[in-house]
Design an enzyme around this catalytic site. Structure first.
Site, PDB file in Angstrom:
ATOM      1  N   ALA A  13      23.431 -42.646  -1.014  1.00  0.00           N
ATOM      2  CA  ALA A  13      24.029 -41.836  -1.889  1.00  0.00           C
ATOM      3  C   ALA A  13      24.472 -42.430  -3.165  1.00  0.00           C
ATOM      4  O   ALA A  13      23.792 -41.716  -4.457  1.00  0.00           O
ATOM      5  CB  ALA A  13      25.605 -41.410  -1.412  1.00  0.00           C
ATOM      6  N   LYS A 205      40.806 -51.654  -6.542  1.00  0.00           N
ATOM      7  CA  LYS A 205      40.260 -50.509  -5.896  1.00  0.00           C
ATOM      8  C   LYS A 205      40.502 -50.637  -4.432  1.00  0.00           C
ATOM      9  O   LYS A 205      40.449 -49.827  -3.668  1.00  0.00           O
ATOM     10  CB  LYS A 205      38.927 -50.437  -6.099  1.00  0.00           C
ATOM     11  CG  LYS A 205      37.827 -49.521  -5.621  1.00  0.00           C
ATOM     12  CD  LYS A 205      38.117 -48.054  -6.174  1.00  0.00           C
ATOM     13  CE  LYS A 205      37.251 -46.892  -5.352  1.00  0.00           C
ATOM     14  NZ  LYS A 205      36.153 -47.137  -5.142  1.00  0.00           N
TER      15      LYS A 205
HETATM   16  N1  LIG Z   1      29.213 -42.074  -1.325  1.00  0.00           N
HETATM   17  C1  LIG Z   1      30.305 -42.084  -2.136  1.00  0.00           C
HETATM   18  O1  LIG Z   1      30.666 -41.008  -2.789  1.00  0.00           O
HETATM   19  C2  LIG Z   1      30.806 -43.462  -2.749  1.00  0.00           C
HETATM   20  C3  LIG Z   1      30.210 -44.609  -2.060  1.00  0.00           C
HETATM   21  N2  LIG Z   1      30.886 -45.778  -2.564  1.00  0.00           N
HETATM   22  C4  LIG Z   1      30.465 -47.050  -2.109  1.00  0.00           C
HETATM   23  O2  LIG Z   1      29.299 -47.276  -2.504  1.00  0.00           O
HETATM   24  C5  LIG Z   1      28.462 -47.978  -1.293  1.00  0.00           C
HETATM   25  C6  LIG Z   1      27.228 -47.244  -0.861  1.00  0.00           C
HETATM   26  O3  LIG Z   1      27.851 -46.335  -0.133  1.00  0.00           O
HETATM   27  P1  LIG Z   1      26.596 -44.983   0.006  1.00  0.00           P
HETATM   28  O4  LIG Z   1      25.731 -44.858  -0.864  1.00  0.00           O
HETATM   29  O5  LIG Z   1      27.597 -43.897   0.270  1.00  0.00           O
HETATM   30  O6  LIG Z   1      26.040 -45.409   1.535  1.00  0.00           O
HETATM   31  P2  LIG Z   1      24.879 -45.163   2.035  1.00  0.00           P
HETATM   32  O7  LIG Z   1      24.780 -45.353   3.591  1.00  0.00           O
HETATM   33  O8  LIG Z   1      24.375 -43.672   1.659  1.00  0.00           O
HETATM   34  O9  LIG Z   1      23.394 -46.010   1.391  1.00  0.00           O
HETATM   35  C7  LIG Z   1      23.250 -47.204   1.725  1.00  0.00           C
HETATM   36  C8  LIG Z   1      21.596 -47.240   1.702  1.00  0.00           C
HETATM   37  O10 LIG Z   1      21.158 -48.684   1.685  1.00  0.00           O
HETATM   38  C9  LIG Z   1      20.144 -48.726   2.671  1.00  0.00           C
HETATM   39  N3  LIG Z   1      19.875 -50.001   2.981  1.00  0.00           N
HETATM   40  C10 LIG Z   1      20.775 -50.712   3.988  1.00  0.00           C
HETATM   41  N4  LIG Z   1      20.134 -51.941   4.319  1.00  0.00           N
HETATM   42  C11 LIG Z   1      19.237 -51.830   3.619  1.00  0.00           C
HETATM   43  C12 LIG Z   1      17.989 -52.953   3.455  1.00  0.00           C
HETATM   44  N5  LIG Z   1      18.197 -54.063   3.992  1.00  0.00           N
HETATM   45  N6  LIG Z   1      17.407 -52.741   2.815  1.00  0.00           N
HETATM   46  C13 LIG Z   1      17.194 -51.820   1.788  1.00  0.00           C
HETATM   47  N7  LIG Z   1      17.911 -50.535   1.866  1.00  0.00           N
HETATM   48  C14 LIG Z   1      19.000 -50.586   2.663  1.00  0.00           C
HETATM   49  C15 LIG Z   1      20.425 -47.525   3.655  1.00  0.00           C
HETATM   50  O11 LIG Z   1      19.120 -47.401   4.061  1.00  0.00           O
HETATM   51  P3  LIG Z   1      19.292 -46.182   5.511  1.00  0.00           P
HETATM   52  O12 LIG Z   1      19.658 -45.218   5.167  1.00  0.00           O
HETATM   53  O13 LIG Z   1      17.777 -46.444   5.892  1.00  0.00           O
HETATM   54  O14 LIG Z   1      20.029 -47.019   6.611  1.00  0.00           O
HETATM   55  C16 LIG Z   1      20.963 -46.394   2.746  1.00  0.00           C
HETATM   56  O15 LIG Z   1      19.835 -45.651   2.017  1.00  0.00           O
HETATM   57  C17 LIG Z   1      29.514 -48.484  -0.223  1.00  0.00           C
HETATM   58  O16 LIG Z   1      30.209 -49.651  -0.273  1.00  0.00           O
HETATM   59  C18 LIG Z   1      30.504 -47.101  -0.311  1.00  0.00           C
HETATM   60  O17 LIG Z   1      31.926 -47.372   0.148  1.00  0.00           O
HETATM   61  C19 LIG Z   1      31.642 -45.978  -3.554  1.00  0.00           C
HETATM   62  C20 LIG Z   1      32.214 -44.719  -4.173  1.00  0.00           C
HETATM   63  C21 LIG Z   1      31.784 -43.618  -3.733  1.00  0.00           C
HETATM   64  C1  LIG Z   2      38.983 -43.521  -3.161  1.00  0.00           C
HETATM   65  C2  LIG Z   2      38.696 -42.813  -1.462  1.00  0.00           C
HETATM   66  C3  LIG Z   2      39.700 -43.325  -0.808  1.00  0.00           C
HETATM   67  C4  LIG Z   2      38.245 -41.449  -1.568  1.00  0.00           C
HETATM   68  O1  LIG Z   2      38.281 -40.848  -0.413  1.00  0.00           O
HETATM   69  C5  LIG Z   2      37.594 -43.797  -1.208  1.00  0.00           C
HETATM   70  O2  LIG Z   2      37.088 -44.417  -2.021  1.00  0.00           O
HETATM   71  C6  LIG Z   2      36.835 -43.493   0.083  1.00  0.00           C
HETATM   72  O3  LIG Z   2      36.830 -42.544   0.903  1.00  0.00           O
HETATM   73  O4  LIG Z   2      36.113 -44.681   0.281  1.00  0.00           O
END
Ligand SMILES: NC(=O)C1=CN([C@@H]2O[C@H](COP(=O)(O)OP(=O)(O)OC[C@H]3O[C@@H](n4cnc5c(N)ncnc54)[C@H](OP(=O)(O)O)[C@@H]3O)[C@@H](O)[C@H]2O)C=CC1
Ligand SMILES: CC(C)(CO)C(=O)C(=O)O
Length: 323
Positions: A13, A205
């Site tokens: 995402a 955060k």
């Molecule tokens: N979603 C949100 O709104 C928000 C998320 N975050 C933070 O951002 C971070 C990422 O979250 P998010 O994007 O939601 O997570 P996702 O699970 O959507 O994305 C992680 C991606 O990394 C890929 N991945 C995992 N391991 C590997 C690897 N070894 N090599 C290549 N690709 C890999 C996964 O692949 P696969 O799908 O194949 O497992 C997946 O596509 C987290 O720490 C989250 O807490 C912060 C703010 C907002």
């Molecule tokens: C800020 C908050 C708590 C929003 O839901 C968040 O970052 C999460 O859900 O991981």
């Protein structure tokens, strides 16, 4: 054609959102993505570097003036083969906190020495393992960041931008990120800033996530439910421990300000279900070890304990086992 010089590791995402924002700003970006069948993309020659291209769909947050409901935008992103990383100057790591080490370590030796690494995830911890490896290599640098933008992954290659939010980035160790790339990122990501001291921002955060995420997962409630007086004491306890541990780590935090920030986020995201609530509900691994677990880990490093955060870790892990 200008070579892809910025790559996203972790095409989920957040990875797809940052990729889209960089592309919209005119940058040359690719994914170092996993192969659809699980293994990392492999190709035989540099000539084939961009022979794969991934179609994606992105639904923006704000409707254009001409159209009230934002329409999805279809576009393509090159996939950079893991044996053809020579042109890369910046890798933005957008995997979950517990995936950072496994995703990044096998690539580090293949990345050019001058390729900068930017970690962008919730929770803390992986930077402590990565930093010594960065420091060993001349010209390599590590920056850290945190984003509060909201994004929903609707299908494997389809995302919807769901919320505005601050993105803070800053230098951690090694060579600083070249000004060109710093400007590129700040131009591309709305409401983003480069801060002089990123670690205090990450602790701030962390405080928000340490209070909201485990409680909403344990009580199966939306973030807004934590505004009830019943949660005052535990939220204060989580924060007291975090502030004490951060101080021992050399990061003084303003407790009353952080307390207000936690309640502000509870209010602003009242209807949302936290990422940990969703992870538990979908029986996925949570980031508890890098959120409340990090507080316990740093407490232990200073000969202290953080019993309230430790209990939350146990309770969340028990949930995963009994689910
Ligand atoms: N979603 C949100 O709104 C928000 C998320 N975050 C933070 O951002 C971070 C990422 O979250 P998010 O994007 O939601 O997570 P996702 O699970 O959507 O994305 C992680 C991606 O990394 C890929 N991945 C995992 N391991 C590997 C690897 N070894 N090599 C290549 N690709 C890999 C996964 O692949 P696969 O799908 O194949 O497992 C997946 O596509 C987290 O720490 C989250 O807490 C912060 C703010 C907002
Ligand atoms: C800020 C908050 C708590 C929003 O839901 C968040 O970052 C999460 O859900 O991981």
């Amino acid at each position: 054609m200008r070579a892809v010089d910025i790559a996203i590791l972790g095409a989920g995402a957040v990875g797809q959102l940052i990729c889209r924002q960089l592309i919209a700003a005119g940058e040359h970006v690719g994914f170092i993505a996993r192969h659809p069948h699980g293994s990392v993309s492999q190709q035989n020659s540099q000539a084939q570097q961009y022979s794969q291209s991934q179609p994606l769909s992105f639904t923006p947050l704000v409707a254009s003036e001409a159209n009230n409901s934002p329409q999805p935008i279809d576009y393509c992103v090159p996939i950079v083969a893991t044996n053809a990383l020579d042109h890369l100057r910046l890798v933005v790591v957008c995997v979950k906190a517990y995936q950072v080490i496994d995703a990044l370590l096998p690539l580090l030796n293949q990345l050019p020495r001058q390729c900068h690494i930017l970690l962008l995830h919730n929770g803390m911890g992986p930077h402590l393992a990565i930093a010594p490896l960065i420091e060993k290599v001349d010209n390599r640098g590590l920056s850290l960041g945190t984003t509060s933008q909201g994004v929903l992954r609707q299908a494997r290659w389809q995302i919807k931008h769901t919320g505005k939010g601050l993105t803070q980035l800053g230098h951690f160790t090694g060579t600083e990120l070249a000004e060109h790339y710093r400007n590129a990122i700040l131009t591309a990501i709305p409401n983003s800033e480069w801060v002089n001291a990123i670690v205090p921002c990450l602790w701030q955060k962390l405080a928000v996530n340490a209070a909201i995420n485990p409680l909403t997962a344990l009580h199966q409630c939306p973030n807004g439910a934590l505004a009830k007086a019943d949660f005052n004491e535990i939220i204060k306890g989580i924060l007291d421990e975090l502030v004490m541990v951060a101080a021992q780590d050399g990061v003084p935090l303003d407790k009353p300000l952080l307390h207000d920030r936690i309640y502000q986020v509870i209010q602003l995201t009242a209807a949302n279900f936290s990422s940990m609530h969703q992870d538990v509900a979908h029986q996925r691994q949570t980031e508890i070890d890098q959120i409340n677990g990090y507080i316990c880990e740093r407490a232990q490093a200073h000969g202290l304990t953080a019993p309230i955060n430790a209990k939350l870790c146990e309770q969340i892990k028990l949930l995963a086992v009994t689910a």
